[in-house]
Design an enzyme around this catalytic site. Structure first.
Site, PDB file in Angstrom:
ATOM      1  N   TYR A 143       0.874  -1.280  -0.141  1.00 35.70           N
ATOM      2  CA  TYR A 143      -0.207   0.194  -0.096  1.00 35.70           C
ATOM      3  C   TYR A 143       1.184   1.108  -0.174  1.00 35.70           C
ATOM      4  O   TYR A 143       2.191   1.511   1.101  1.00 35.70           O
ATOM      5  CB  TYR A 143      -0.603  -0.082   1.238  1.00 35.70           C
ATOM      6  CG  TYR A 143      -1.982   1.109   1.223  1.00 35.70           C
ATOM      7  CD1 TYR A 143      -2.783   1.603   0.521  1.00 35.70           C
ATOM      8  CD2 TYR A 143      -2.123   2.342   2.532  1.00 35.70           C
ATOM      9  CE1 TYR A 143      -3.858   2.709   0.753  1.00 35.70           C
ATOM     10  CE2 TYR A 143      -2.097   3.156   2.426  1.00 35.70           C
ATOM     11  CZ  TYR A 143      -3.586   3.495   1.318  1.00 35.70           C
ATOM     12  OH  TYR A 143      -4.102   4.534   1.677  1.00 35.70           O
ATOM     13  N   ASP A 238       9.716   2.644  -0.272  1.00 40.00           N
ATOM     14  CA  ASP A 238       8.498   3.624   0.974  1.00 40.00           C
ATOM     15  C   ASP A 238       8.108   3.247   2.116  1.00 40.00           C
ATOM     16  O   ASP A 238       7.624   1.993   2.886  1.00 40.00           O
ATOM     17  CB  ASP A 238       6.846   2.749   0.159  1.00 40.00           C
ATOM     18  CG  ASP A 238       5.657   3.791   1.287  1.00 40.00           C
ATOM     19  OD1 ASP A 238       6.002   4.573   2.352  1.00 40.00           O
ATOM     20  OD2 ASP A 238       4.451   3.095   0.880  1.00 40.00           O
ATOM     21  N   LYS A 266       3.397   9.145   9.109  1.00 40.88           N
ATOM     22  CA  LYS A 266       3.592   7.892  10.267  1.00 40.88           C
ATOM     23  C   LYS A 266       4.527   8.755  11.294  1.00 40.88           C
ATOM     24  O   LYS A 266       4.608  10.135  12.320  1.00 40.88           O
ATOM     25  CB  LYS A 266       4.018   6.505   9.896  1.00 40.88           C
ATOM     26  CG  LYS A 266       2.453   6.599   9.162  1.00 40.88           C
ATOM     27  CD  LYS A 266       2.108   4.899   9.423  1.00 40.88           C
ATOM     28  CE  LYS A 266       0.777   4.716   8.627  1.00 40.88           C
ATOM     29  NZ  LYS A 266       0.953   4.208   7.361  1.00 40.88           N
TER      30      LYS A 266
END
Ligand code: PLP
Length: 423
Positions: A143, A238, A266
């Site tokens: 994702y 990522d 995050k």
């Protein structure tokens, strides 16, 4: 048990699609309603129903120091008193950029954005700008946020060009997205043999954390690196989850591989909305206004968000990642033994401070193996654990997150709750 949450959820559903501002929170996959959270501290969250639970979601990763860490709270409050947004540069942006570039040697320059999604879409634009190529290769089950080019579902085979995974994404938008199974270097090679010269970038989660937890097999990331070198494509790690989680220097330090571009999010926002993308200066200098690749943001580099990120990274610099990893690994092993003792097919994987319960005996290497997990068993496990005060991610394919605030008591309570689970 959850009266107040029920009430709020009913109201929310009339006002917000699905009652939530991000889909998985709705807890539909696990046949439950979401708990509305009133407050959180350390390893625990408290719902509006007055129930306090041990939190293994941690806002999906950011809260590695635990909730409301005093240093982070102080930094945010201090910054808020000085004004919440300027739309002009501030010193904290320089400081966070320095912390990030010091932590990740492959990142020489960095641009702040407001979410992981923005980071990945901007990194892809940059890779396309730098290479003058259109195609991007991503792994099935990884994702990378909700930008159109990454919302490609798996086609019927390894070499299949993608179809959109959601209405609203025109086929043309994902036509340039190539898909390969995670950990399948041969599949990536095959795709490169026919399309390599057209591929701007490979984007990959160096540890897959959005299909449960799938560690990279030895040689996989190295193989991606050398294919990118061979074909002149950029390698994008990522690290929105793995950055500052699998080690202070992220997965690139842990596996000793230098990507060309890195996306972050995050943890670097310390619980506030932050993303970032960075990499080699020669590439990053292509971004406006230094270069010609446009990317901007009204609230980017927001002083509150920068303050939270700086405070978080400063504490992390003195945090014992190895010790946490050992504790989480021990916890995962015990949890696996307890559940296996109940006669269900199960394995509990862990890596650094992440873990995942898979109700399958299949070796976990990619999305296909992950999907062999028994969802009914997971749902039953989830509900019983939540009722016993343990807040797990409400989906079988999400990684459990631990923080430096999780105590041995928290782990022991969780194991005790697991012992009482019946299938
Ligand atoms: C969470 C996540 C994103 C998206 O970040 P948002 O802040 O939710 O937009 C991108 N990539 C990875 C690997 C993620 O885990």
């Amino acid at each position: 048990m959850y009266e107040a949450s029920h009430k709020l959820f009913e109201q929310a559903r009339t006002l917000i699609p699905g009652g939530v501002n991000s889909p998985v929170r709705a807890c539909r996959n696990v046949d439950s309603i979401p708990l509305f959270i009133a407050s959180a501290a350390g390893s625990k969250i408290t719902s509006v129903d007055g129930r306090t639970l041990i939190d293994f979601v941690l806002s999906w990763g950011p809260m590695i120091l635990g909730h409301a860490h005093p240093e982070v709270t102080r930094a945010i409050c201090g910054a808020a008193a000085e004004g919440s947004s300027y739309g002009a540069p501030c010193e904290a942006e320089v400081e966070l950029a320095r912390l990030v570039t010091d932590a990740l040697p492959s990142v020489e320059m960095v641009r702040m954005v407001n979410s992981g999604t923005e980071a990945t879409m901007s990194a892809l634009r940059l890779a396309r700008g730098v290479t003058g190529r259109a195609r991007v290769l991503k792994c099935i089950g990884c994702y990378h946020g909700h930008a159109d080019p990454f919302l490609a579902a798996a086609g019927s085979g390894v070499a299949t060009l993608s179809i959109p995974g959601t209405p609203g994404v025109p086929p043309a938008t994902v036509a340039d997205t190539l898909l390969a199974p995670y950990n399948d270097l041969a599949a990536v090679k095959t795709l490169f043999e026919s399309h390599g010269q057209e591929v701007a970038a490979i984007i990959v989660e160096p540890v897959a954390g959005n299909m449960g937890l799938v560690p990279p097999q030895p040689g996989f990331l190295e193989g991606l690196r050398s294919l990118c070198d061979q074909y002149g494509s950029l390698l994008i790690f990522d690290e929105v989850i793995t950055g500052f989680r699998v080690g202070y220097g992220g997965a690139q330090q842990r596996f000793n591989i230098a990507p060309d571009l890195t996306t972050l999010g995050k943890i670097i926002g310390g619980g506030l909305p932050v993303g970032a993308y960075g990499g080699k200066a020669a590439y990053m200098q292509r971004i406006a206004p230094e270069g010609d690749v446009y990317q901007a943001g009204t609230l980017s580099g927001n002083p509150l968000a920068m303050a939270a990120g700086i405070a978080t990274l400063r504490v992390l610099q003195h945090s014992d990642y190895a010790a946490l990893e050992t504790r989480v690994a021990g916890f995962a092993r015990e949890l696996e033994q307890i559940l296996a003792g109940k006669g269900v097919p199960v394995q509990v994987l862990s890596l650094a401070s992440m873990f995942c319960v898979f109700f399958t005996r299949e070796t976990i290497v990619d999305f296909a193996s992950v999907k062999t997990a028994d969802l009914a068993l997971f749902t039953s496990f989830y509900k019983q654990m939540r009722d016993a005060g343990v807040y797990l991610a409400p989906a079988a394919f999400e990684a459990g997150m631990c923080s430096f605030a999780h105590s041995d008591d928290d782990f022991n309570h969780t194991l005790d709750a697991a012992k009482k689970v019946t299938f």
